[in-house]
Scaffold this motif. Structure first.
Motif, PDB file in Angstrom:
ATOM      1  N   UNK A 163       0.681  -1.338  -0.131  1.00 64.44           N
ATOM      2  CA  UNK A 163      -0.179   0.101   0.170  1.00 64.44           C
ATOM      3  C   UNK A 163       0.934   1.450  -0.044  1.00 64.44           C
ATOM      4  N   UNK A 164       2.024   1.274   0.333  1.00 68.44           N
ATOM      5  CA  UNK A 164       2.950   2.344   0.588  1.00 68.44           C
ATOM      6  C   UNK A 164       3.250   3.289  -0.686  1.00 68.44           C
ATOM      7  N   UNK A 165       3.507   2.647  -1.663  1.00 65.31           N
ATOM      8  CA  UNK A 165       3.829   3.068  -3.012  1.00 65.31           C
ATOM      9  C   UNK A 165       3.578   2.720  -4.332  1.00 65.31           C
ATOM     10  N   UNK A 166       3.102   1.444  -4.164  1.00 65.90           N
ATOM     11  CA  UNK A 166       2.527   0.808  -5.460  1.00 65.90           C
ATOM     12  C   UNK A 166       1.379   1.642  -6.198  1.00 65.90           C
ATOM     13  N   UNK A 167       1.559   1.979  -7.256  1.00 63.21           N
ATOM     14  CA  UNK A 167       0.482   2.776  -7.945  1.00 63.21           C
ATOM     15  C   UNK A 167       0.592   4.219  -7.772  1.00 63.21           C
TER      16      UNK A 167
ATOM     17  N   UNK B 187      -0.434   7.326   2.819  1.00 67.43           N
ATOM     18  CA  UNK B 187      -0.956   6.689   4.119  1.00 67.43           C
ATOM     19  C   UNK B 187      -2.116   5.848   3.944  1.00 67.43           C
ATOM     20  N   UNK B 188      -2.030   4.872   5.030  1.00 71.87           N
ATOM     21  CA  UNK B 188      -3.336   4.043   5.137  1.00 71.87           C
ATOM     22  C   UNK B 188      -4.164   4.376   6.322  1.00 71.87           C
ATOM     23  N   UNK B 189      -5.283   4.986   6.040  1.00 74.35           N
ATOM     24  CA  UNK B 189      -6.207   5.260   7.374  1.00 74.35           C
ATOM     25  C   UNK B 189      -6.567   3.970   8.146  1.00 74.35           C
ATOM     26  N   UNK B 190      -6.772   4.393   9.399  1.00 71.49           N
ATOM     27  CA  UNK B 190      -7.057   3.239  10.428  1.00 71.49           C
ATOM     28  C   UNK B 190      -6.789   3.731  11.794  1.00 71.49           C
ATOM     29  N   UNK B 191      -6.997   2.843  12.638  1.00 65.02           N
ATOM     30  CA  UNK B 191      -6.749   2.925  14.062  1.00 65.02           C
ATOM     31  C   UNK B 191      -5.598   2.169  14.634  1.00 65.02           C
ATOM     32  N   UNK B 192      -5.901   1.708  15.768  1.00 66.55           N
ATOM     33  CA  UNK B 192      -4.958   0.961  16.556  1.00 66.55           C
ATOM     34  C   UNK B 192      -4.735  -0.452  15.906  1.00 66.55           C
ATOM     35  N   UNK B 193      -5.587  -1.012  15.351  1.00 62.49           N
ATOM     36  CA  UNK B 193      -5.500  -2.234  14.952  1.00 62.49           C
ATOM     37  C   UNK B 193      -4.787  -2.186  13.313  1.00 62.49           C
ATOM     38  N   UNK B 194      -4.994  -1.263  12.516  1.00 61.81           N
ATOM     39  CA  UNK B 194      -4.311  -0.914  11.320  1.00 61.81           C
ATOM     40  C   UNK B 194      -2.816  -0.814  11.730  1.00 61.81           C
TER      41      UNK B 194
ATOM     42  N   UNK C  58       0.044  -3.439  10.406  1.00 59.43           N
ATOM     43  CA  UNK C  58       0.939  -2.975   9.421  1.00 59.43           C
ATOM     44  C   UNK C  58       2.290  -2.418   9.899  1.00 59.43           C
ATOM     45  N   UNK C  59       2.268  -2.478  11.178  1.00 58.06           N
ATOM     46  CA  UNK C  59       3.660  -2.211  11.654  1.00 58.06           C
ATOM     47  C   UNK C  59       4.147  -0.695  11.853  1.00 58.06           C
ATOM     48  N   UNK C  60       3.006   0.024  11.743  1.00 58.59           N
ATOM     49  CA  UNK C  60       3.182   1.842  11.665  1.00 58.59           C
ATOM     50  C   UNK C  60       3.502   1.930  10.190  1.00 58.59           C
ATOM     51  N   UNK C  61       3.720   1.075   9.366  1.00 64.54           N
ATOM     52  CA  UNK C  61       3.924   1.646   7.911  1.00 64.54           C
ATOM     53  C   UNK C  61       2.833   2.155   7.292  1.00 64.54           C
ATOM     54  N   UNK C  62       1.706   2.204   7.810  1.00 64.00           N
ATOM     55  CA  UNK C  62       0.385   2.925   7.512  1.00 64.00           C
ATOM     56  C   UNK C  62       0.678   4.441   7.308  1.00 64.00           C
ATOM     57  N   UNK C  63       1.676   4.811   7.894  1.00 68.46           N
ATOM     58  CA  UNK C  63       1.909   6.304   8.461  1.00 68.46           C
ATOM     59  C   UNK C  63       3.310   6.358   7.326  1.00 68.46           C
ATOM     60  N   UNK C  64       3.472   5.932   6.211  1.00 72.14           N
ATOM     61  CA  UNK C  64       4.327   5.756   5.428  1.00 72.14           C
ATOM     62  C   UNK C  64       4.834   7.207   5.078  1.00 72.14           C
TER      63      UNK C  64
END
Length: 343
Positions: free
Chosen positions: A243-247, A269-276, A280-286
């Protein structure tokens, strides 16, 4: 690279000074300070999850229910990999040798990947995200990311590229094996002292992994366990990084010369809460991670509103979407590249 290096590179007249200003705000907010307590808890919890996999394995014994254990262990392996990732970015410890030791133990000893090989590859990605020819993560291989890459393939390769969006997720089942192969290949060609330690720990991991399976499971179940374990491991890793860079577009020549825009415009970035955050290991805040790679994972969420507001001030596009939409965008890009291929 550290934030201090980035600041020296970015500081100057015009747009180049933007990152220095953002860095100042982030520092003043205390977001670059190490979070030893957080990582102590994170490491302890991850160790407990790994121990739980061991207990489950012994309790279930020689049964096909072990395939559940294989999937669970793959999730734990990926979480261990996230800790190794953080160590490689100096998020856990400032001192290089101590941080590298943490990373090597997590990567080589616990999940069987070469820490040194991955750090080199990952640092090149961070320096030039989505730049074809410079970012190893968008190099041509089983997948192609630009029309130019398809032109250099044979007929069979071009035919495969036309359908790459369809086999992207199935292909991820082999990503774990691909990483193991890359690790071994790299270590066989290295001659530095670190390679000896890495090789020893990697061999120890493989020996322990195989021995436990052979001693406690029948050959058929042992092979099935390894297959499921590595397939789920590959899919999980791929779904965390894709999700971080592809596309996302590669930076223009002008933006590539500007660190702030190079990192923000090529990331999402990928939106979400504590589960996300956990999955995603914090990589959702790319975006924040690429701007400040040594920022402890737990601080990325706090940095997000600061970075987002700063980008709005400067008129820089700040991309966020759901996990589902990020995969949709990645597949759409792969499909668009394949659609122009002439077989």
């Amino acid at each position: 690279m550290t934030e201090q290096v980035y600041a020296r590179v970015s500081a100057g007249k015009g747009r180049g000074s933007d990152f220095a200003e953002l860095l100042r705000r982030v520092r003043e907010a205390g977001l670059l300070e190490r979070r030893i307590g957080y990582y102590a808890v994170k490491t302890a919890v991850t160790a407990a999850l790994l121990a739980g996999a061991g207990v489950l394995f012994v309790v279930l014994g020689d049964t096909w229910w072990q395939l559940f254990t294989a999937g669970y262990l793959a999730v734990v392996f990926t979480q261990i990999g996230f800790v190794g990732h953080d160590a490689g970015h100096r998020q856990i410890l400032r001192r290089r040798r101590a941080g590298d030791l943490v990373g090597i133990l997590h990567a080589n000893a616990l999940i069987g990947l070469s820490y040194g090989w991955w750090v080199d590859k990952h640092n090149r990605h961070h320096a030039h995200p989505n730049e074809v020819g410079r970012d190893p993560d968008v190099g041509a291989g089983a997948l192609v990311f630009t029309a130019g890459q398809t032109a250099r393939r044979g007929r069979l390769g071009r035919l495969a590229a036309r359908y790459q969006a369809w086999y992207f997720f199935p292909l991820l089942t082999l990503e774990g094996l691909n990483l193991h192969y890359g690790s071994i290949k790299s270590l066989l060609h290295r001659r530095d002292r670190g390679a000896l330690l890495e090789s020893g720990l990697l061999v120890l991991h493989v020996a322990a992994y195989v021995t436990v399976l052979v001693l406690l499971l029948s050959w058929g179940r042992a092979l099935a366990f390894a297959a499921v374990n590595q397939a789920v491991f590959g899919v999980y890793l791929g779904c965390a990084f894709a999700p971080n860079h592809k596309g996302m577009p590669g930076p223009s020549e002008q933006d590539a010369a500007d660190f702030l825009r190079r990192q923000v415009l090529s990331s999402r970035n990928v939106r979400g809460g504590p589960v996300t955050d956990w999955v995603l290991g914090g990589l959702n805040y790319q975006i924040e991670h690429h701007l400040f790679p040594s920022m402890p994972r737990v601080n990325l969420k706090r940095a997000r509103p600061l970075v987002r507001a700063f980008c709005a001030e400067r008129g820089i596009s700040y991309r966020e979407c759901s996990a589902f939409d990020s995969y949709r965008q990645a597949l759409r890009h792969l499909r668009s590249v394949g659609a122009v291929v002439e077989v």
